[in-house]
Enzyme design. Structure first.
Site, PDB file in Angstrom:
ATOM      1  N   GLU A   1       4.158  12.825 -14.842  1.00  0.00           N
ATOM      2  CA  GLU A   1       2.913  11.657 -13.287  1.00  0.00           C
ATOM      3  C   GLU A   1       1.746  11.977 -14.202  1.00  0.00           C
ATOM      4  OE1 GLU A   1       3.533  11.018 -10.722  1.00  0.00           O
ATOM      5  OE2 GLU A   1       5.533  11.724  -9.964  1.00  0.00           O
TER       6      GLU A   1
ATOM      7  N   CYS B   1       9.023  -0.679  10.446  1.00  0.00           N
ATOM      8  CA  CYS B   1       8.206  -1.193  10.098  1.00  0.00           C
ATOM      9  C   CYS B   1       7.550  -2.185  11.598  1.00  0.00           C
ATOM     10  CB  CYS B   1       8.267  -2.048   8.703  1.00  0.00           C
ATOM     11  SG  CYS B   1       6.597  -2.740   8.356  1.00  0.00           S
TER      12      CYS B   1
ATOM     13  N   CYS C   1       9.147  -2.253  -1.297  1.00  0.00           N
ATOM     14  CA  CYS C   1       7.788  -2.666  -0.515  1.00  0.00           C
ATOM     15  C   CYS C   1       6.399  -2.626  -1.447  1.00  0.00           C
ATOM     16  CB  CYS C   1       7.565  -1.375   0.458  1.00  0.00           C
ATOM     17  SG  CYS C   1       6.405  -2.050   1.498  1.00  0.00           S
TER      18      CYS C   1
END
Length: 521
Positions: free
Chosen positions: A148, A317, A301
């Protein structure tokens, strides 16, 4: 005497037979009609032109109206973004809606997730038991933490190779804690944002000192360099804590699910999105749930070309629903675009100082293996803290002539290393190599690069013994430079020097180089 004229009757003309008109067959009639169609009359042409122009004008008018409506909607959208008031109208996900979204996301993720070296399943929501299980959890937490930190501001494909090298060298947090900052920087070199590497090392030392890896998001946030997102990712993926992990991908997905037009950088918007994200975390598979959301944002997306037709949660959505019902809204309108901070332009003179004890020609041709390059360590705070670079002086302005730049560099070398070019050394070569612009996130650094080859009186050993430098410095040979962990900017400058030597010095006669050197001092 009158003459009598007798008119004789005209002779009858012979009758000429007149033939009957030819019979026109149906095929000939059809051909005639075809010719008329192929060759329209002037009237037909005019009518067609008028109709075409009218159609074009009507279409242009439609486009203008659509554009005006869209512009008006986007203006309202921008105003809403600036005020941030639209977030207050956003409702929470209902329990049923959240459950449907979680289930759809996890089904999709189980099939489509990318195979990445740091990615592991959450063991069905069961954390490790006993000492062995605890150790497994800590190893997983360390792997998630390293990945990360590397993935911040860096593409996945770039990170994979760096991650594998890092884990080969430091497979556990205990191995990392015993490393030096110099070693860490060498492995990190090229990834940029070097504070991340520093935070990893400092965090590893503090974790080892405490005795174990923190297991909750609240405890993880106490480790230097671990923020809300990284804490949420580690806690959910490694320790199965049902907490959200909101990165840029998750912000984009949530903003589109709820059609949030508020400024995504504002604190109120950030808090609202974190609240919504927490409602979508699956309590049994929190790590996979967070990773599914991030994976969706990173793949389908996307920022500019979302794949809505393949999205597992497209039915929920609101942005997609609005785009289908209105020509004034696009899915890509969400989240709102925030103007980037204008980059600052800085200017610097970079002097690559090569110290030699050999013959002039050997140094110029790169044949003297004893030649070294002078490096200086940057301050421990600020931009590129604690990293090595060639002697560099910031300039007040861009337009500074070569002579002035050299005077500034000479003063810097004299103050820092007591190198007086006119007294204690012979200048073998001094030449401008070129200009290079290095781009940081908020700065464009314009570097004027020069090569300075010096032969010191008394040699390198005496130079090292006598020098009294307030900054950390070292001399590095060419072989070490190639293997050393350098920032991409310093590496670029070094490559510029090598290219210059290969392309210019090797092509010039020795005599002309000496003349050039004398004229440049």
């Amino acid at each position: 005497m009158r003459t009598l004229v007798i008119r004789q009757p005209l002779a009858a003309k012979a009758s000429i037979p007149i033939p009957d008109p030819p019979q026109i067959s149906s095929s000939m009639k059809a051909a005639g009609r075809k010719r008329r169609k192929v060759c329209p009359t002037m009237e037909e042409k005019a009518q067609k032109k008028t109709a075409t122009e009218a159609s074009r004008a009507a279409e242009e008018e439609k486009v203008k109206k659509r554009t005006a409506v869209k512009a008006s909607a986007r203006q309202c959208h921008r105003e809403g973004m600036e005020s941030g008031s639209t977030l207050g109208d956003i409702e929470d996900f209902s329990a049923d809606e959240a459950q449907r979204i979680r289930a759809a996301l996890l089904r999709w993720y189980d099939v489509h997730r990318r195979v990445l070296p740091w990615r592991t399943a959450s063991s069905g929501g069961i954390s490790g038991n006993g000492e062995e299980g605890k150790e497994v959890d800590q190893e997983r937490a360390y792997a998630v933490w390293v990945s990360e930190m590397m993935l911040q501001q860096t593409r996945v494909q770039t990170v994979i190779a760096y991650y594998n090298r890092w884990m080969d060298k430091w497979p556990t947090v205990h191995h990392l804690a015993s490393a030096s900052q110099e070693e860490v920087n060498e492995v990190w070199a090229g990834l940029g944002y070097y504070r991340r590497a520093r935070f990893l090392l400092e965090g590893a030392k503090s974790i080892v000192q405490e005795g174990e890896f923190p297991r909750t998001a609240s405890e993880l946030r106490k480790v230097r360099g671990i923020g809300d997102y990284t804490a949420g990712a580690i806690a959910s993926i490694a320790f199965n804590e049902a907490v959200p992990a909101v990165d840029g991908n998750v912000v984009r997905v949530i903003s589109r699910l709820k059609a949030i037009s508020a400024n995504p950088k504002k604190s109120t918007t950030v808090k609202g999105i974190w609240k919504l994200a927490s409602q979508l975390v699956d309590p049994l598979r929190p790590g996979d749930s967070n990773q599914a959301m991030m994976e969706l944002g990173a793949t389908l997306c996307s920022t500019t070309t979302p794949g809505c037709s393949a999205c597992p949660i497209s039915e929920a959505c609101l942005a997609l629903s609005l785009s289908r019902s209105s020509g004034s809204t696009d899915v890509t309108d969400y989240p709102s675009k925030v103007a980037k901070t204008k980059q600052r332009h800085d200017f610097a003179a970079v002097c690559v100082v090569q110290l030699t004890e050999g013959l002039d020609e050997e140094s110029l041709r790169g044949r003297n293996n004893n030649d070294v390059l002078l490096l200086v360590k940057r301050p421990e705070e600020g931009l590129l803290a604690g990293l090595w670079e060639f002697p560099t002086v910031l300039l007040d302005e861009e337009v500074i002539d070569v002579g002035t730049r050299r005077k500034i560099v000479d003063k810097y070398l004299k103050e820092l290393f007591h190198i007086n070019l006119k007294e204690i050394c012979n200048v073998i070569l001094r030449e401008d190599v070129g200009k290079y612009v290095h781009i940081f996130s908020h700065i464009r650094l314009h570097m004027h690069v020069e090569l300075l080859i010096l032969k010191l009186e008394g040699g390198l050993r005496q130079f090292s013994e006598n020098i009294q430098c307030t900054s950390a410095w070292k001399c590095v040979d060419g072989k070490s430079m190639k293997n050393m962990g350098l920032t991409s900017g310093v590496r670029k400058v070094y490559n510029m020097i090598q290219d210059y030597k290969n392309q210019q010095l090797l092509q010039c006669p020795m005599l002309s180089l000496r003349k050039k050197c004398k004229s440049s001092i």
